[in-house]
Design an enzyme around this catalytic site. Sequence first.
Site, PDB file in Angstrom:
ATOM      1  N   ARG A  90       0.975  -3.212   2.063  1.00 21.36           N
ATOM      2  CA  ARG A  90      -0.467  -3.248   2.295  1.00 21.36           C
ATOM      3  C   ARG A  90      -0.790  -3.510   3.760  1.00 21.36           C
ATOM      4  O   ARG A  90      -1.733  -2.958   4.313  1.00 21.36           O
ATOM      5  CB  ARG A  90      -1.080  -4.374   1.450  1.00 21.36           C
ATOM      6  CG  ARG A  90      -2.504  -4.691   1.825  1.00 21.36           C
ATOM      7  CD  ARG A  90      -3.067  -5.893   1.091  1.00 21.36           C
ATOM      8  NE  ARG A  90      -4.377  -6.221   1.631  1.00 21.36           N
ATOM      9  CZ  ARG A  90      -4.588  -7.138   2.566  1.00 21.36           C
ATOM     10  NH1 ARG A  90      -3.592  -7.855   3.033  1.00 21.36           N
ATOM     11  NH2 ARG A  90      -5.794  -7.356   3.042  1.00 21.36           N
ATOM     12  N   HIS A 140       1.489  -2.306  -1.829  1.00 26.50           N
ATOM     13  CA  HIS A 140       1.271  -3.752  -2.002  1.00 26.50           C
ATOM     14  C   HIS A 140       2.529  -4.455  -2.504  1.00 26.50           C
ATOM     15  O   HIS A 140       2.470  -5.349  -3.352  1.00 26.50           O
ATOM     16  CB  HIS A 140       0.080  -4.028  -2.909  1.00 26.50           C
ATOM     17  CG  HIS A 140      -1.220  -3.553  -2.326  1.00 26.50           C
ATOM     18  ND1 HIS A 140      -1.461  -2.226  -2.024  1.00 26.50           N
ATOM     19  CD2 HIS A 140      -2.342  -4.225  -1.968  1.00 26.50           C
ATOM     20  CE1 HIS A 140      -2.676  -2.106  -1.508  1.00 26.50           C
ATOM     21  NE2 HIS A 140      -3.225  -3.300  -1.453  1.00 26.50           N
ATOM     22  N   PHE A 143       2.586  -3.825 -10.749  1.00 24.71           N
ATOM     23  CA  PHE A 143       2.155  -3.179 -12.003  1.00 24.71           C
ATOM     24  C   PHE A 143       3.017  -1.950 -12.304  1.00 24.71           C
ATOM     25  O   PHE A 143       3.346  -1.678 -13.460  1.00 24.71           O
ATOM     26  CB  PHE A 143       0.678  -2.796 -11.927  1.00 24.71           C
ATOM     27  CG  PHE A 143      -0.200  -3.928 -11.470  1.00 24.71           C
ATOM     28  CD1 PHE A 143      -0.074  -5.195 -12.030  1.00 24.71           C
ATOM     29  CD2 PHE A 143      -1.129  -3.744 -10.462  1.00 24.71           C
ATOM     30  CE1 PHE A 143      -0.860  -6.243 -11.596  1.00 24.71           C
ATOM     31  CE2 PHE A 143      -1.927  -4.799 -10.028  1.00 24.71           C
ATOM     32  CZ  PHE A 143      -1.798  -6.055 -10.586  1.00 24.71           C
ATOM     33  N   ARG A 201       1.189   2.132   3.550  1.00 27.69           N
ATOM     34  CA  ARG A 201       0.340   2.800   2.550  1.00 27.69           C
ATOM     35  C   ARG A 201      -0.582   3.830   3.204  1.00 27.69           C
ATOM     36  O   ARG A 201      -0.892   4.866   2.627  1.00 27.69           O
ATOM     37  CB  ARG A 201      -0.462   1.784   1.739  1.00 27.69           C
ATOM     38  CG  ARG A 201      -1.404   0.946   2.573  1.00 27.69           C
ATOM     39  CD  ARG A 201      -2.301   0.074   1.713  1.00 27.69           C
ATOM     40  NE  ARG A 201      -2.986  -0.923   2.524  1.00 27.69           N
ATOM     41  CZ  ARG A 201      -4.192  -1.387   2.265  1.00 27.69           C
ATOM     42  NH1 ARG A 201      -4.860  -0.976   1.214  1.00 27.69           N
ATOM     43  NH2 ARG A 201      -4.736  -2.303   3.044  1.00 27.69           N
ATOM     44  N   ASP A 257      -4.262 -12.278  -2.047  1.00 27.40           N
ATOM     45  CA  ASP A 257      -4.344 -12.104  -3.507  1.00 27.40           C
ATOM     46  C   ASP A 257      -3.396 -13.037  -4.257  1.00 27.40           C
ATOM     47  O   ASP A 257      -3.597 -13.338  -5.431  1.00 27.40           O
ATOM     48  CB  ASP A 257      -4.038 -10.650  -3.900  1.00 27.40           C
ATOM     49  CG  ASP A 257      -5.281  -9.778  -3.824  1.00 27.40           C
ATOM     50  OD1 ASP A 257      -6.369 -10.327  -3.559  1.00 27.40           O
ATOM     51  OD2 ASP A 257      -5.156  -8.554  -4.013  1.00 27.40           O
ATOM     52  N   GLU A 279      -1.257   1.361 -16.779  1.00 24.24           N
ATOM     53  CA  GLU A 279      -0.063   1.768 -16.044  1.00 24.24           C
ATOM     54  C   GLU A 279       1.013   2.386 -16.934  1.00 24.24           C
ATOM     55  O   GLU A 279       1.790   3.233 -16.491  1.00 24.24           O
ATOM     56  CB  GLU A 279       0.523   0.580 -15.279  1.00 24.24           C
ATOM     57  CG  GLU A 279      -0.375   0.039 -14.178  1.00 24.24           C
ATOM     58  CD  GLU A 279      -1.521  -0.830 -14.699  1.00 24.24           C
ATOM     59  OE1 GLU A 279      -1.484  -1.238 -15.886  1.00 24.24           O
ATOM     60  OE2 GLU A 279      -2.450  -1.106 -13.935  1.00 24.24           O
TER      61      GLU A 279
END
Lengths: 275, 311
Positions: free
Chosen positions: B164, B106, B80, B7, B114, B55
């Site tokens: 990530r 991610h 998402f 990223r 998470d 989104e």
Amino acid sequence: MPVSKEKLEELTKAARRVRRHIIEMTAEAGSGHPGGSLSCADILVALYFHEMKIDPKNPNWPDRDRFVLSKGHAAPTLYAVLAEKGYFPKEELKTLRKINSILQGHPDMKKTPGVDMTTGSLGQGLSAANGMALAGKLDGKSYRVYVLLGDGELEEGQVWEAAMAAAHYKLDNLTAFVDHNGLQIDGPINQVMSPEIIQDKFRAFGWHVIDVDGHDFEDILQAIEEAKSTKGRPTVIVARTVKGKGVPYMENQVDWHGKAPSREQAEEALKALEG
Amino acid sequence: MPKIATREAYGEALAELGEEIKDIVVLDADLSKSTKTSVFAKKFPERFFNMGIAEQNLMGTAAGLATCGKIPFASTFAIFATGRAFEQIRNSICYPNLNVKIAATHAGITVGEDGATHQSIEDIALMRALPNMTVINPADATETKKAVRAAAQMKGPVYLRLGRHPVETIFGEGYEFKPGKGVILREGRDVAIIATGVMVAEALKAAEILEKDGINAMVVNIHTIKPIDEEVILKAAECGAIVTAEEHSIIGGLGSAVAEVLSEKKPVPIKRIGIKDVFGMSGKPEELMKAYGLAAEDIAEAARTLIISKP
């Protein structure tokens, strides 16, 4: 600027031709959505026959005004208008929904000249129109973007994501129409899942709101003028319409949402649309 | 070599490209600091659109921008982007074949702490099923930078799968990236390990482990999962046994794509390393890689088992 009597007559005649196409096309196809196509016919005629800066010979002209039919099931109306404007031969209308046709059941920008955005899955058109309006602002272009939503379509969450964004980015080059005919497939919108009060909702989202009679050209054209002179926010024109407008046995009948007329029914409808 | 998250490389590449290609616009859904589109946003604020936590509208707006000649990069977390907005990607982007680049960060379980809700393990499967879509999963920072450039230069929708967590840099600056072309990183004859994304580094480690056992493993990097490089897969199949490795469900991703090619063209024994049809959980990325059987040793073990069953 008041609209001349001649202009109004021209639009009325064009709308009648478009409605006749809608009946002929859906009857020939044996399927389709005549009710919601007839309810928005006058709005599309006002846009394509009076308002929009377009060039049917050059459908992808970068500076053209754009139109997104978010309620894509009203494709017959869009196709009839485009054929009348000369984007493709009127004979093509007979091929609606048939195999290998340029006229798909729902609008396909890659197959049909003049279609600015592929639509059909409800709730997605306003987002695309926002993107076009943002691009216009970014490039300093003066084109305007129009989008037509159904009232039942307002039940889709994405519409409100897009409504929020259009106001946030102050898209005053964007005008939305709501074809407020009060009916969706399963029944009256207020019984299925009420999106009311539509005007209050858009106002709360930061839009300028205008109410019109969706079958009155003077009313529609005046609202478009007001939208064009509204700065700093997008405008929504909530058009009160009659589902099945122009065909007495279809008017306000939910059953005519997604059913094609038989040959005999089509003849009867065409008779009602003579003049 | 330093460890850099893909990223991070994406953010830098995008900001660089923005200078060259003025049609690039970037959209994000309130995650620009995490997806690193914030680097572009700082440099080109007028070409950056934060769409908020929405989104579906993000994808639809990107589609609209593309119809007007823009090259939109739409970024958010992979789960998402591809899950929440799947149908918008299908109907508003892929069906009209619009020039939208979905750069999702991610991806996979290395999201870490998470937990399962944020760990996308189905995104390759979802994106691979869409006509017109190109699916690219870079292995390191160098490959990411080249992939971002290639995505901007090709016409049509692209899904870029980014991570990530910092990963080892495998490739030097001279590395040549060709979309749709797999890369043989290590020649071998006993077994071929076909890997994608962060698993390429693990595959290389696995080959070293196997070397000590006297097993000579080929390692292939498949950065472009769609269209997949059939030629390199068939070449790998000459080893007579194939292990696939991906940080993704074993259903629908690289393993499936390779199995599709092999079963039709050159059936050889295959083992798929990936997430075995379960959800992830919270934990440190390295811990999760071990817990879900994605470590180099797991690949090596799969190779050993497979070699025994070689015809």
